[in-house]
Write a protein that holds these residues in place. Structure first.
Motif, PDB file in Angstrom:
ATOM      1  N   TRP A 101       0.882  -1.184   0.088  1.00 19.92           N
ATOM      2  CA  TRP A 101       0.087  -0.014  -0.096  1.00 19.92           C
ATOM      3  C   TRP A 101       0.763   1.361   0.072  1.00 19.92           C
ATOM      4  O   TRP A 101       0.809   2.083  -0.625  1.00 19.92           O
ATOM      5  CB  TRP A 101      -0.994   0.100   1.183  1.00 19.92           C
ATOM      6  CG  TRP A 101      -1.647   1.172   1.565  1.00 19.92           C
ATOM      7  CD1 TRP A 101      -2.934   1.660   0.777  1.00 19.92           C
ATOM      8  CD2 TRP A 101      -1.210   2.469   2.218  1.00 19.92           C
ATOM      9  NE1 TRP A 101      -3.284   2.799   1.172  1.00 19.92           N
ATOM     10  CE2 TRP A 101      -2.337   3.476   2.069  1.00 19.92           C
ATOM     11  CE3 TRP A 101      -0.351   2.741   3.054  1.00 19.92           C
ATOM     12  CZ2 TRP A 101      -2.207   4.750   2.674  1.00 19.92           C
ATOM     13  CZ3 TRP A 101      -0.125   4.069   3.540  1.00 19.92           C
ATOM     14  CH2 TRP A 101      -1.069   4.724   3.429  1.00 19.92           C
ATOM     15  N   SER A 103      -6.315  -2.859   0.149  1.00 15.62           N
ATOM     16  CA  SER A 103      -5.035  -3.701   0.440  1.00 15.62           C
ATOM     17  C   SER A 103      -5.688  -3.990   2.094  1.00 15.62           C
ATOM     18  O   SER A 103      -5.862  -2.691   2.857  1.00 15.62           O
ATOM     19  CB  SER A 103      -4.161  -2.730   0.542  1.00 15.62           C
ATOM     20  OG  SER A 103      -3.045  -3.214   1.283  1.00 15.62           O
ATOM     21  N   ARG A 131      -7.491  -0.648   3.512  1.00 15.19           N
ATOM     22  CA  ARG A 131      -7.293   0.889   2.806  1.00 15.19           C
ATOM     23  C   ARG A 131      -7.849   0.483   1.365  1.00 15.19           C
ATOM     24  O   ARG A 131      -7.537  -0.566   0.824  1.00 15.19           O
ATOM     25  CB  ARG A 131      -5.958   1.263   3.131  1.00 15.19           C
ATOM     26  CG  ARG A 131      -5.686   1.139   4.511  1.00 15.19           C
ATOM     27  CD  ARG A 131      -4.369   1.914   4.790  1.00 15.19           C
ATOM     28  NE  ARG A 131      -3.802   1.555   5.962  1.00 15.19           N
ATOM     29  CZ  ARG A 131      -2.858   2.235   6.485  1.00 15.19           C
ATOM     30  NH1 ARG A 131      -2.006   2.674   5.868  1.00 15.19           N
ATOM     31  NH2 ARG A 131      -2.559   2.015   7.825  1.00 15.19           N
ATOM     32  N   THR A 155      -8.145   2.743  -2.491  1.00 14.71           N
ATOM     33  CA  THR A 155      -7.615   3.764  -3.374  1.00 14.71           C
ATOM     34  C   THR A 155      -8.638   4.138  -4.586  1.00 14.71           C
ATOM     35  O   THR A 155      -9.092   3.182  -4.864  1.00 14.71           O
ATOM     36  CB  THR A 155      -6.332   3.526  -3.914  1.00 14.71           C
ATOM     37  OG1 THR A 155      -6.102   2.419  -4.749  1.00 14.71           O
ATOM     38  CG2 THR A 155      -5.153   3.446  -2.673  1.00 14.71           C
TER      39      THR A 155
END
Lengths: 488, 488
Positions: free
Chosen positions: A26, A228, A235, A237
């Motif tokens: 990450w 991730s 998390r 993105t």
């Protein structure tokens, strides 16, 4: 009892270190300064060595032999640890570490080559990656089909032959639908300026709407959106194009599908062999059903029109047109931007090239030419730039061969789940139109997500739906949805 | 030869994993979602177990016994690895892992307690931390002074007795200067609104001015500014108060001192035992000389006035007043905000309390009372809130006992370095006034920073200055600077 306890204790530390590896990945994609790439490769190789040593520890074999599992969960723990152990002992430690180092560094090399549209700049690295993965696959396959060995990393229990048969069944109906839609009139795409801050605000709002827990996660920017981590730290993105708001938004929803799967796994499975999504195919079923069957539905796109107007001001499309704008069908180069009709055709191309690469029928030097020829044949347009062709995806740069087919499997699984969901939730359209996907999310959580790795991939889907797995529900859904939307 | 090669190869992997641990710490303070704290504790404990096992590996002892080192660098490698090994083998692995877990989790508990000004909410955790560190210190001390054992982690080769003697020599002159300054007129602090974005822009600019390389680092926000990482990935953090710009700016410069020390170590030392700053005291000498002797100098504060006006608009202080505004002397509760005259008095308080805590003369339950009594005695004002008293610093929550004295040592070392720097660079004032600290940075890099752990801490300073270490240069500098600035 003692052997099982020792096994689980040992494995818990391995899982915790696996989470650390995920966090490094990450960081590499979101935060790491550019000059740190080489050192990071060495750090990841060091951690991979540790993980490999733990997985191949001779005591794991002894504990597995002596473990007496009683409950279904214990049996599943043993099954998953045995699988990981059996794979690891076939791979030399030096090879595992070198793969970790190379695939950490190679991603940056690919990114620069793609930005420069320069295949030659990436080829030497890709050759190294393929060579190491071939060596690894041969070691794992042990005389069998090396591509089957690769598949096991992402979709345990699935073979290349099965995937090939599935694609042979899917292709005619997808192509027929695609060809019917080629004659339909498509609405204009949305135009306007959509500021990054507003896109991120809306993405955070919609992530919450889809059940993402920011207390155990965060949303950042990355070149290639991903999710991730597992357990308490998952998390996501996304990416932003200020001229086009749907990439950011639907990437976010896609990753929320992955991430809520992880967040919703039963807490007692955290940091155990059952504490992660059971396969990439099942994972993708969650991201795709969130993104497509739920968030690209008639109801939700209507709701979204209002939310977007709130965040961005008046839109160039009316609420009535919104579903058709969001579900425009168009032949394009880029897999991640493909509509639901074209998407699996992109996967089929990659699957066939990968099988040739690992079956010995294709060398890395000839990959671009093979890609371009195949793309023209399948899509009817010639690749104009390598970044629209063989360089477009990150996967191969990081050694993810055998991964692409799980995207199509995920779509098939999502089709099965969606049919069952509709059967059980007759009022779903009204909920979605109110911006409340919660009943569907609850259904997915209870039926599938909370069980983590308890059941093997296909059993996980069958348990959730109560039906056999088939591509028919997906293809029926696509025919019905696109037929109605565009009158074909 | 073989033993040395094996030793260095093994240790390189250990160093790489140590960098991973550092990255987890950075992430915890800057990026980690709040709900991940407990899981992160387990992840860090798992990694600490791995590190501990590597450091205590019996082969390390054998390699050390058989290693034949030729060059100074090889001898230093062996010296540093032997030190790490000797410490590690005295500490049970379970204790090391539990300390890693607890001090990962305890920081969040302390932060909440501090925000709520609630000592009682933190005491149970602090008692656990102290109990484990006492156990560890006793194991390392092996019958000796446990506080000396703690000091070795941060300043190898220094004893509590030496620190105590040093402080006895420093205190009278510091108190005398402080008392003289008590009668002086201080300028008003800067007033105005200083937007976060502008503060961060200026901080990035000044970080570059002081040689920080953003290609191998990044600047983020954190509750407590710190620098993290070595080699190619050295990250810094700062804090922002929109009513007060110097906290952000001087925290940044302080951390740049730490970070450039790491960034400037010779590349061939990266991921070896010599690839990090040699001690916390030497580290602090770099952060303090950047922050104080260079950036709070007459020349640089004049230059800074212009840069701040550029970023923030007209200031409430004139360029002529700027040095006095930035170097205001005031009795205050908070160590990190203390001027150079008061700073070491804060350290002395902590040092004495820590020695009592680890000598058995003080229990955690009585720490707040002892702090308050001592603060009144030393500073003449009564602590009004625990967040201005015993709860103010992060260190104890993460088990950093024995660390505070290195801040004062760093000031003493900075005084020595500054005297030598001034001797060698007669035009330094003109450079600083032009916003060009480069000659001083180059001097520090060549004389000190690039050597990393090549020489033990005090030898590192002596090598750089060519003189014996003494507190006199620091005290002379303070007397001269503050005497001239405020006419006392």
């Amino acid at each position: 009892m003692a052997a099982l306890d020792d096994l689980l204790k040992h494995h818990r530390t391995t899982e915790a270190l696996g989470q650390v590896m995920g966090r490094l990945g990450w960081d590499q994609e979101t935060m790491m300064p550019e000059g740190a790439a080489e050192q990071r490769g060495e750090e990841m190789a060091a951690l991979e060595s540790v993980l490999h040593n733990r997985r191949t520890d001779p005591r794991v074999g002894e504990w597995l032999a002596g473990a007496v599992a009683s409950s279904d969960a214990e049996k599943a723990q043993v099954r998953e640890i045995a699988r990981s152990h059996a794979r690891a002992v076939k791979v030399p430690g030096e090879l595992a570490a070198e793969l970790a180092r190379l695939t950490s560094v190679s991603q940056g090399i690919w990114a620069k080559a793609r930005a420069a549209d320069d295949v030659a700049a990436f080829l030497p690295t890709l050759k190294q990656v393929v060579a190491l993965r071939r060596e690894e696959a041969a070691a794992i396959a042990d005389g069998g089909d090396p591509y089957d060995a690769l598949l096991q990393d992402y979709e345990p229990g699935t073979t290349a032959g099965e995937i090939s048969d599935l694609f042979d069944r899917m292709r005619p109906r997808l192509v027929a639908l695609r060809d019917r839609l080629a004659g339909a009139t498509m609405p204009a795409p949305l135009t306007g300026f959509f500021p990054e801050a507003a896109q991120m605000d809306l993405s955070r709002e919609v992530a919450r709407t889809f059940g993402y827990d920011f207390n155990n996660g965060r949303l950042d920017l990355a070149v290639h959106p991903f999710s991730s981590g597992s357990g308490a730290d998952v998390r996501i993105t996304t990416r932003v194009d200020e001229g086009e708001p749907f990439g950011c938004l639907y990437s976010t929803i896609h990753e929320v599908g992955h991430a809520t799967y992880e967040q919703n796994i039963a807490p007692e499975f955290r940091l155990t062999a059952l504490g992660q999504g059971v396969s990439m195919g099942v994972h993708e079923s969650q991201s795709r059903i969130y993104e497509n069957q739920l968030a690209r539905s008639a109801g939700f796109t209507q709701y979204l029109h209002g939310r977007m107007a709130e965040h961005f001001g008046p839109l160039s499309a009316s609420a009535d047109d919104m579903e058709r704008v969001i579900n425009r069908v168009e032949t394009g180069y880029i897999r991640t931007e493909a509509d639901e009709v074209h998407y699996n055709l992109h996967i089929m191309l990659r699957f066939d090239l990968e099988r040739q690469l690992f079956g010995g029928a294709l060398e890395v030097e000839d990959l671009e030419e093979a890609w371009n020829a195949r793309f023209l044949k399948d899509f009817g347009i010639a690749v104009d730039h390598p970044s629209n062709g063989v360089l477009q995806d990150v996967h191969w740069s990081v050694g993810l061969f055998g991964y692409f087919p799980t995207y199509a499997l995920g779509n098939v699984y999502a089709g099965c789940l969606h049919a069952a969901l509709r059967r059980d939730l007759p009022d779903l359209d009204a909920s979605l139109a109110a911006g409340e996907p919660a009943p569907a999310l609850e259904w997915l959580r209870e039926r599938l997500q909370r069980h983590g790795g308890l059941r093997p991939p296909r059993e996980t889907i069958r348990h959730a739906t109560g039906a056999e797995i088939s591509e028919a529900p997906l293809l029926d859904y696509l025919d019905a949805k696109y037929g109605a939307l565009f009158g074909v």
